[in-house]
Design an enzyme around this catalytic site. Structure first.
Site, PDB file in Angstrom:
ATOM      1  N   HIS A   1      -8.579  22.678 -31.432  1.00  0.00           N
ATOM      2  CA  HIS A   1      -9.326  22.560 -32.689  1.00  0.00           C
ATOM      3  C   HIS A   1     -10.260  23.763 -32.903  1.00  0.00           C
ATOM      4  CE1 HIS A   1      -8.062  18.339 -32.822  1.00  0.00           C
ATOM      5  NE2 HIS A   1      -8.587  18.252 -34.034  1.00  0.00           N
TER       6      HIS A   1
ATOM      7  N   GLU B   1     -12.053  19.319 -37.725  1.00  0.00           N
ATOM      8  CA  GLU B   1     -11.289  18.422 -38.596  1.00  0.00           C
ATOM      9  C   GLU B   1     -11.836  18.507 -40.026  1.00  0.00           C
ATOM     10  OE1 GLU B   1      -8.799  15.815 -38.125  1.00  0.00           O
ATOM     11  OE2 GLU B   1      -8.332  16.681 -36.166  1.00  0.00           O
TER      12      GLU B   1
ATOM     13  N   CYS C   1      -9.999  23.986 -26.485  1.00  0.00           N
ATOM     14  CA  CYS C   1      -9.519  22.878 -27.318  1.00  0.00           C
ATOM     15  C   CYS C   1      -8.873  23.536 -28.527  1.00  0.00           C
ATOM     16  CB  CYS C   1     -10.688  21.993 -27.753  1.00  0.00           C
ATOM     17  SG  CYS C   1     -10.269  20.802 -29.039  1.00  0.00           S
TER      18      CYS C   1
ATOM     19  N   SER D   1      -3.754  15.440 -31.182  1.00  0.00           N
ATOM     20  CA  SER D   1      -4.431  14.222 -31.637  1.00  0.00           C
ATOM     21  C   SER D   1      -4.794  14.322 -33.116  1.00  0.00           C
ATOM     22  CB  SER D   1      -5.724  14.049 -30.846  1.00  0.00           C
ATOM     23  OG  SER D   1      -6.551  15.180 -31.068  1.00  0.00           O
TER      24      SER D   1
HETATM   25  N1  DGL Z   1      -7.070  19.386 -29.864  1.00  0.00           N
HETATM   26  C1  DGL Z   1      -7.308  18.719 -28.652  1.00  0.00           C
HETATM   27  C2  DGL Z   1      -7.468  19.623 -27.473  1.00  0.00           C
HETATM   28  O1  DGL Z   1      -6.975  20.729 -27.477  1.00  0.00           O
HETATM   29  C3  DGL Z   1      -7.979  17.382 -28.589  1.00  0.00           C
HETATM   30  C4  DGL Z   1      -9.155  17.059 -29.416  1.00  0.00           C
HETATM   31  C5  DGL Z   1      -9.514  15.582 -29.324  1.00  0.00           C
HETATM   32  O2  DGL Z   1      -8.775  14.772 -29.901  1.00  0.00           O
HETATM   33  O3  DGL Z   1     -10.495  15.241 -28.631  1.00  0.00           O
HETATM   34  O4  DGL Z   1      -8.055  19.253 -26.482  1.00  0.00           O
END
Ligand code: DGL
Length: 263
Positions: A184, A151, A182, A11
């Protein structure tokens, strides 16, 4: 020339943590990074919308570029989208799901699963916990604010440590292993570690995914030189100088637009 063409999808910029792991093992491949910033954050998106967008964007990307393997570098998407994608694509699709199993094997106290609000509610996640951590106390923490922090960090902004502490508070002094569920979160790994303390092991799935990608690419690709590195986003990346700079540091060319088309 026989460079593998690897498509990595997320995303936002979280999938770059997975890209780094794959690029460590396959430094000479061509990389195409596609992110759906128009619908970010995925952790708050309705499941049907998420499945629909992911399938359409990846298929559109594959119409313009030959791809050998797709990596869904997003836990939130992987926990629901993989069967749909595998139905429509004839190439390997690799997903990333929370590393509950290794975490459970390591933990002697309690496991913390830090993920998006969507991932912690998914049936897939609860099945993983039932199958691999049944005898462990697993604490769930879902937060989109943590995703935003990652981010921002990639764009060069400092992390607000007081805010981070407030978000992670329920896990402090409670767990000995945390799953970064996640993609991120490896981008703010040091900050998370600072809050949870050195005694807490942080586990993500990046390395395992990279090994899986290598094993699925049947023939070995070029072992010399540097491949192409391109980035595509679903919403215009205008005013994203900081992002383009960070991508440039990783060897990627400036972000190109790939707008989602009506079905
Ligand atoms: N990077 C994503 C994950 O591993 C999604 C983060 C998002 O857009 O909420 O879940």
């Amino acid at each position: 020339m026989n460079r593998h063409n690897i498509l990595i999808f997320d995303s936002g910029v979280g999938g770059l943590s997975v890209y780094k792991e794959i690029a460590n093992l396959l430094p000479c491949a061509n990389y195409f990074y596609l992110f759906d910033n128009e619908a970010y954050p995925y952790g708050e998106l309705a499941p049907d919308t998420l499945v629909d967008r992911t399938c359409r964007l990846i298929q559109q990307m594959m119409q313009r570029q030959r791809i050998d393997i797709v990596v869904i570098a997003c836990n939130t998407a992987s926990t629901i989208v993989l069967p749909h994608l595998r139905e429509v694509l004839s190439i390997p699709v690799v997903g990333v799901v929370p590393a509950i199993k290794p975490a459970s094997l390591l933990s002697k106290k309690a496991v913390g699963l830090i993920a998006t609000p969507a991932t912690i509610t998914r049936q897939y996640t609860h099945d993983l916990i039932r199958d691999f951590a049944d005898d462990k106390d697993v604490k769930l923490l879902g937060s989109s604010q943590l995703v935003d922090m990652a981010e921002q960090k990639l764009r060069g902004q400092p992390t607000d440590m007081i805010h981070l502490h407030q978000i992670l508070e329920p896990l402090v002094d409670v767990i000995d292993v945390a799953v970064l569920g996640c993609t991120h979160f490896p981008l703010i790994r040091e900050e998370i570690s600072q809050v949870l303390g050195k005694g807490v092991e942080l586990i993500d799935s990046g390395m395992a995914i990279a090994r899986r990608v290598v094993s699925l690419l049947a023939e070995s690709g070029d072992q010399e030189g540097v491949g192409i590195k391109e980035v595509f986003s679903s919403a215009s990346p205008i005013q994203e100088e900081a992002l383009n700079k960070a991508l440039d540091d990783l060897g990627f060319s400036p972000v190109q637009l790939i707008q989602i088309q009506d079905a």
